[in-house]
Design a protein around this motif. Structure first.
Motif, PDB file in Angstrom:
ATOM      1  N   THR A  12       0.660  -0.875   0.260  1.00  0.00           N
ATOM      2  CA  THR A  12       0.006   0.165  -0.164  1.00  0.00           C
ATOM      3  C   THR A  12       0.620   1.173  -0.155  1.00  0.00           C
ATOM      4  O   THR A  12       1.738   1.963   0.456  1.00  0.00           O
ATOM      5  CB  THR A  12      -0.941   0.035   1.255  1.00  0.00           C
ATOM      6  OG1 THR A  12      -1.546  -1.223   1.290  1.00  0.00           O
ATOM      7  CG2 THR A  12      -1.508   1.363   1.349  1.00  0.00           C
ATOM      8  N   GLY A  35      -6.660  -2.416  -8.109  1.00  0.00           N
ATOM      9  CA  GLY A  35      -7.005  -2.177  -6.801  1.00  0.00           C
ATOM     10  C   GLY A  35      -8.127  -1.330  -7.161  1.00  0.00           C
ATOM     11  O   GLY A  35      -8.947  -1.809  -6.045  1.00  0.00           O
ATOM     12  N   ARG A  39     -11.591  -1.549  -5.204  1.00  0.00           N
ATOM     13  CA  ARG A  39     -12.373  -0.744  -4.221  1.00  0.00           C
ATOM     14  C   ARG A  39     -13.658  -0.451  -4.790  1.00  0.00           C
ATOM     15  O   ARG A  39     -14.684  -0.337  -3.739  1.00  0.00           O
ATOM     16  CB  ARG A  39     -11.662   0.694  -4.560  1.00  0.00           C
ATOM     17  CG  ARG A  39      -9.907   0.939  -4.250  1.00  0.00           C
ATOM     18  CD  ARG A  39      -9.133   1.943  -4.287  1.00  0.00           C
ATOM     19  NE  ARG A  39      -8.197   2.059  -3.501  1.00  0.00           N
ATOM     20  CZ  ARG A  39      -7.304   2.911  -2.318  1.00  0.00           C
ATOM     21  NH1 ARG A  39      -8.531   2.967  -1.786  1.00  0.00           N
ATOM     22  NH2 ARG A  39      -6.588   2.104  -1.414  1.00  0.00           N
ATOM     23  N   ARG A  86     -10.950   6.569  -3.124  1.00  0.00           N
ATOM     24  CA  ARG A  86      -9.753   6.664  -2.698  1.00  0.00           C
ATOM     25  C   ARG A  86     -10.337   6.752  -1.020  1.00  0.00           C
ATOM     26  O   ARG A  86      -9.237   7.615  -0.219  1.00  0.00           O
ATOM     27  CB  ARG A  86      -8.894   8.075  -3.214  1.00  0.00           C
ATOM     28  CG  ARG A  86      -8.593   8.409  -5.208  1.00  0.00           C
ATOM     29  CD  ARG A  86      -8.348   7.220  -5.297  1.00  0.00           C
ATOM     30  NE  ARG A  86      -7.393   6.236  -4.892  1.00  0.00           N
ATOM     31  CZ  ARG A  86      -6.962   5.675  -5.136  1.00  0.00           C
ATOM     32  NH1 ARG A  86      -6.986   4.776  -6.367  1.00  0.00           N
ATOM     33  NH2 ARG A  86      -5.969   4.571  -4.370  1.00  0.00           N
ATOM     34  N   GLU A  88     -10.665   6.323   2.784  1.00  0.00           N
ATOM     35  CA  GLU A  88      -9.425   5.504   3.321  1.00  0.00           C
ATOM     36  C   GLU A  88     -10.460   4.371   4.108  1.00  0.00           C
ATOM     37  O   GLU A  88     -10.264   2.947   4.027  1.00  0.00           O
ATOM     38  CB  GLU A  88      -9.290   5.959   4.466  1.00  0.00           C
ATOM     39  CG  GLU A  88      -8.065   6.854   4.380  1.00  0.00           C
ATOM     40  CD  GLU A  88      -7.046   5.310   4.042  1.00  0.00           C
ATOM     41  OE1 GLU A  88      -6.349   5.614   2.955  1.00  0.00           O
ATOM     42  OE2 GLU A  88      -6.051   4.511   4.778  1.00  0.00           O
ATOM     43  N   GLY A  91     -10.925   2.037   1.013  1.00  0.00           N
ATOM     44  CA  GLY A  91      -9.725   1.143   0.960  1.00  0.00           C
ATOM     45  C   GLY A  91      -9.627  -0.038   2.021  1.00  0.00           C
ATOM     46  O   GLY A  91      -9.137  -1.480   1.960  1.00  0.00           O
ATOM     47  N   SER A  95      -9.880  -3.769   1.084  1.00  0.00           N
ATOM     48  CA  SER A  95      -8.186  -5.186   1.660  1.00  0.00           C
ATOM     49  C   SER A  95      -9.245  -6.353   1.973  1.00  0.00           C
ATOM     50  O   SER A  95      -8.274  -7.241   2.110  1.00  0.00           O
ATOM     51  CB  SER A  95      -7.450  -4.152   2.697  1.00  0.00           C
ATOM     52  OG  SER A  95      -6.760  -4.818   3.515  1.00  0.00           O
ATOM     53  N   ARG A 152       1.137   8.656   1.465  1.00  0.00           N
ATOM     54  CA  ARG A 152      -0.368   8.542   1.927  1.00  0.00           C
ATOM     55  C   ARG A 152      -1.171   9.864   2.209  1.00  0.00           C
ATOM     56  O   ARG A 152      -1.926  10.818   1.749  1.00  0.00           O
ATOM     57  CB  ARG A 152      -0.997   7.686   2.201  1.00  0.00           C
ATOM     58  CG  ARG A 152      -2.514   7.104   2.497  1.00  0.00           C
ATOM     59  CD  ARG A 152      -3.858   6.820   1.109  1.00  0.00           C
ATOM     60  NE  ARG A 152      -2.841   6.493   0.253  1.00  0.00           N
ATOM     61  CZ  ARG A 152      -3.201   5.097  -0.223  1.00  0.00           C
ATOM     62  NH1 ARG A 152      -4.003   4.634   0.747  1.00  0.00           N
ATOM     63  NH2 ARG A 152      -2.827   4.669  -1.239  1.00  0.00           N
ATOM     64  N   ARG A 175      -2.845  -3.065   6.781  1.00  0.00           N
ATOM     65  CA  ARG A 175      -3.654  -3.873   5.142  1.00  0.00           C
ATOM     66  C   ARG A 175      -2.313  -5.332   4.825  1.00  0.00           C
ATOM     67  O   ARG A 175      -2.672  -6.099   4.130  1.00  0.00           O
ATOM     68  CB  ARG A 175      -3.578  -2.786   4.553  1.00  0.00           C
ATOM     69  CG  ARG A 175      -4.597  -2.510   3.528  1.00  0.00           C
ATOM     70  CD  ARG A 175      -5.425  -1.364   2.729  1.00  0.00           C
ATOM     71  NE  ARG A 175      -5.481  -0.269   3.135  1.00  0.00           N
ATOM     72  CZ  ARG A 175      -5.798   0.422   3.271  1.00  0.00           C
ATOM     73  NH1 ARG A 175      -5.768   0.747   2.057  1.00  0.00           N
ATOM     74  NH2 ARG A 175      -6.718   1.447   3.354  1.00  0.00           N
TER      75      ARG A 175
END
Ligand code: C5P
Length: 218
Positions: A12, A35, A39, A86, A88, A91, A95, A152, A175
């Motif tokens: 990540t 990814g 997502r 995008r 969190e 994400g 994951s 990030r 992650r």
């Protein structure tokens, strides 16, 4: 025809997305941000209220995602979800659900369909190991956890999201640990991958490195 593929896998926030898109641009190749598919599945699950452990429902959702790629933009049905993907929260759920073999299998053909002339640059966790094992160049991209958390953080702030660097670092490490330890397509370098640690490299330097490797192999 034999369509050349370059894979860029890594943990990540190692800079895979930026590197892959710059390399693709430099070569005039197509780009697969794998990814984004995990997502998008996660976002669709949040919207539909599908629980994170319902493998059958999640696999069915992944198999019929109304996804459309329009340049840099990604549409889910009638919504441009580029920004939402995008988040969190998205994400983190991506994951979790990406550990489910049914979800991975449901997204496989969609990924293979990106392989079109003149060539493809694909980034993710298992591009070189599972999806494109015959890729002509496989890069395993790493950077220190501190470097990745810092990048990030800046990326989220620049997009107007709030962000806490300590939480990010913890989340990144959790992650990565999950991606490395899962039994379905764990994150690991392909045996024939070349490693690149970009902690001390600029984006341009990393792009040049990959383009040089590519020229040597052609
Ligand atoms: O790369 P990105 O952070 O957008 O990926 C979101 C999540 O999807 C990752 O945390 C990872 O667990 C999963 N993923 C995966 N295989 C890929 C790409 C992403 O399992 N090829």
């Amino acid at each position: 025809a034999d369509v050349p593929v370059i894979t860029i896998d890594g943990p990540t926030a190692s800079g895979k997305g930026t590197l892959a898109s710059e390399v693709a641009r430099g070569l005039g190749y197509h780009l697969l941000d794998s990814g984004a598919l995990y997502r998008a599945t996660a976002l669709a699950a949040l919207q539909a209220g599908v629980p994170a452990d319902d493998e059958a429902a999640l696999s069915a959702l992944a198999a019929k995602l109304p996804l459309r790629f329009d340049g840099e933009a990604i549409w889910l049905g009638d919504d441009n979800v580029s920004r939402q993907l995008r988040r969190e929260e998205v994400g983190a759920l991506a994951s979790r659900i990406s550990a489910l073999p049914g979800v991975r299998a449901a997204l496989r053909d969609l990924q293979l369909a990106f392989r079109r002339l003149p060539g493809l640059v694909a980034d993710g966790r298992d591009m070189g190991t599972v999806i494109f094992p015959d890729a002509a160049l496989k890069v395993f991209l790493t950077a220190s956890a501190a470097t990745r958390a810092d990048r990030r953080h800046k990326q989220l702030i620049s997009k107007g999201f709030s962000s806490n660097i300590d939480d990010l670092l913890q989340d990144l490490e959790a992650r990565d640990a999950r991606d490395r330890s899962r039994s379905a397509a764990p994150l690991k370098p392909a045996e024939d991958a070349v490693s690149l640690d970009n902690s001390a490299l600029s984006i341009d330097e990393s792009v040049q490195r990959v383009l040089e490797w590519w020229q040597q192999r052609r």
